[in-house]
Design a protein around this motif. Structure first.
Motif, PDB file in Angstrom:
ATOM      1  N   SER A   1       0.834  -1.188   0.000  1.00 41.69           N
ATOM      2  CA  SER A   1       0.000   0.000   0.000  1.00 41.69           C
ATOM      3  C   SER A   1       0.877   1.249   0.000  1.00 41.69           C
ATOM      4  CB  SER A   1      -0.908   0.005   1.230  1.00 41.69           C
ATOM      5  OG  SER A   1      -0.139   0.171   2.398  1.00 41.69           O
ATOM      6  N   SER A   2       0.306   2.344  -0.450  1.00 46.47           N
ATOM      7  CA  SER A   2       1.056   3.596  -0.490  1.00 46.47           C
ATOM      8  C   SER A   2       1.408   4.068   0.913  1.00 46.47           C
ATOM      9  CB  SER A   2       0.258   4.665  -1.240  1.00 46.47           C
ATOM     10  OG  SER A   2      -0.946   4.927  -0.543  1.00 46.47           O
ATOM     11  N   GLN A   3       0.688   3.576   1.893  1.00 44.72           N
ATOM     12  CA  GLN A   3       0.951   3.956   3.283  1.00 44.72           C
ATOM     13  C   GLN A   3       2.312   3.436   3.738  1.00 44.72           C
ATOM     14  OE1 GLN A   3      -0.821   6.089   4.418  1.00 44.72           O
ATOM     15  NE2 GLN A   3      -1.777   5.708   6.372  1.00 44.72           N
ATOM     16  N   THR A   4       2.715   2.256   3.307  1.00 44.56           N
ATOM     17  CA  THR A   4       3.995   1.690   3.732  1.00 44.56           C
ATOM     18  C   THR A   4       5.164   2.227   2.916  1.00 44.56           C
ATOM     19  OG1 THR A   4       3.738  -0.204   2.262  1.00 44.56           O
ATOM     20  CG2 THR A   4       2.930  -0.448   4.533  1.00 44.56           C
ATOM     21  N   GLN A   5       4.918   2.850   1.782  1.00 43.87           N
ATOM     22  CA  GLN A   5       5.972   3.389   0.919  1.00 43.87           C
ATOM     23  C   GLN A   5       6.303   4.838   1.255  1.00 43.87           C
ATOM     24  OE1 GLN A   5       7.690   1.879  -1.723  1.00 43.87           O
ATOM     25  NE2 GLN A   5       6.862   0.004  -0.848  1.00 43.87           N
TER      26      GLN A   5
ATOM     27  N   ALA B   1      11.257   7.418  -0.788  1.00 43.46           N
ATOM     28  CA  ALA B   1      11.971   8.247  -1.766  1.00 43.46           C
ATOM     29  C   ALA B   1      12.917   9.220  -1.070  1.00 43.46           C
ATOM     30  CB  ALA B   1      10.987   9.006  -2.638  1.00 43.46           C
ATOM     31  N   MET B   2      12.508   9.750   0.071  1.00 42.20           N
ATOM     32  CA  MET B   2      13.353  10.659   0.823  1.00 42.20           C
ATOM     33  C   MET B   2      14.598   9.942   1.346  1.00 42.20           C
ATOM     34  SD  MET B   2      13.702  13.789   1.822  1.00 42.20           S
ATOM     35  CE  MET B   2      12.112  14.545   1.826  1.00 42.20           C
ATOM     36  N   VAL B   3      14.456   8.750   1.817  1.00 43.78           N
ATOM     37  CA  VAL B   3      15.587   7.965   2.307  1.00 43.78           C
ATOM     38  C   VAL B   3      16.551   7.662   1.161  1.00 43.78           C
ATOM     39  CG1 VAL B   3      16.260   5.732   3.287  1.00 43.78           C
ATOM     40  CG2 VAL B   3      14.336   6.984   4.242  1.00 43.78           C
ATOM     41  N   GLU B   4      16.008   7.279   0.013  1.00 40.54           N
ATOM     42  CA  GLU B   4      16.865   7.015  -1.144  1.00 40.54           C
ATOM     43  C   GLU B   4      17.618   8.273  -1.574  1.00 40.54           C
ATOM     44  OE1 GLU B   4      14.116   5.488  -3.970  1.00 40.54           O
ATOM     45  OE2 GLU B   4      14.136   3.470  -3.132  1.00 40.54           O
ATOM     46  N   LEU B   5      16.962   9.427  -1.534  1.00 42.55           N
ATOM     47  CA  LEU B   5      17.611  10.689  -1.882  1.00 42.55           C
ATOM     48  C   LEU B   5      18.737  11.006  -0.902  1.00 42.55           C
ATOM     49  CD1 LEU B   5      17.588  13.291  -3.662  1.00 42.55           C
ATOM     50  CD2 LEU B   5      16.151  14.278  -1.874  1.00 42.55           C
ATOM     51  N   VAL B   6      18.508  10.818   0.364  1.00 45.28           N
ATOM     52  CA  VAL B   6      19.524  11.100   1.381  1.00 45.28           C
ATOM     53  C   VAL B   6      20.728  10.188   1.206  1.00 45.28           C
ATOM     54  CG1 VAL B   6      19.981  10.935   3.870  1.00 45.28           C
ATOM     55  CG2 VAL B   6      17.923  12.070   3.050  1.00 45.28           C
TER      56      VAL B   6
END
Length: 156
Positions: free
Chosen positions: A8-12, A16-21
């Protein structure tokens, strides 16, 4: 049948922020490395052109027909060093050096044999971040890179 393979979109949320960091510092380091490498190549190209110009200058004036060999006077050597650093034989207007930090002390002019002249420029490229990286133990790691440009031309 349900959608068992999809999250679900709730768990995602926040992924993206973690991947960017994680990836942004690596991408920025790569970008700055390419920029510094390009700046080093530009300065080396400028040194090569400066040594060729100085070599052409001294080759046109160093030949002594009476002696039948190259005659490098102190004045001619001084003018040649000025051509290598500033692009002109004398610098009364205070033009900047071809490469920042380059001085006439970095240039050597010598006769090679009886009919050739050599102009060498040695310069230490220093990256924007500084001349050395501090070490956790022992000595710091120097970042300066020695660039040398030498040209040998026949005196005319």
């Amino acid at each position: 049948m349900g959608h068992r393979g999809f999250k679900s979109s709730q768990t995602q949320r926040g992924l993206a922020m973690v991947e960017l960091v994680i990836t942004l510092p690596l991408l920025l380091l790569l970008l700055f490395t390419f920029g510094e490498f390009g700046r080093m190549l530009f300065q080396y190209n400028s040194l090569m052109q400066a040594s060729r110009d100085a070599g052409r200058f001294v080759a046109g004036q160093a030949w002594n027909a009476t002696l039948g060999k190259v005659d490098l006077s102190a004045t001619l050597q001084s003018q040649t060093k000025s051509v290598a650093v500033y692009g002109i034989p004398a610098n009364p207007n205070g033009y900047p050096a071809v490469v920042p930090g380059l001085t006439t002390g970095n240039v050597s002019v010598a006769a090679v044999g009886t009919d050739h002249v050599q102009v060498s420029i040695t310069y230490t490229f220093v990256p924007v971040i500084g001349s050395a990286l501090p070490a956790f133990y022992g000595q710091s790691v120097p970042l300066g890179l020695a660039l040398t440009s030498t040209v040998v031309m026949r005196a005319l």
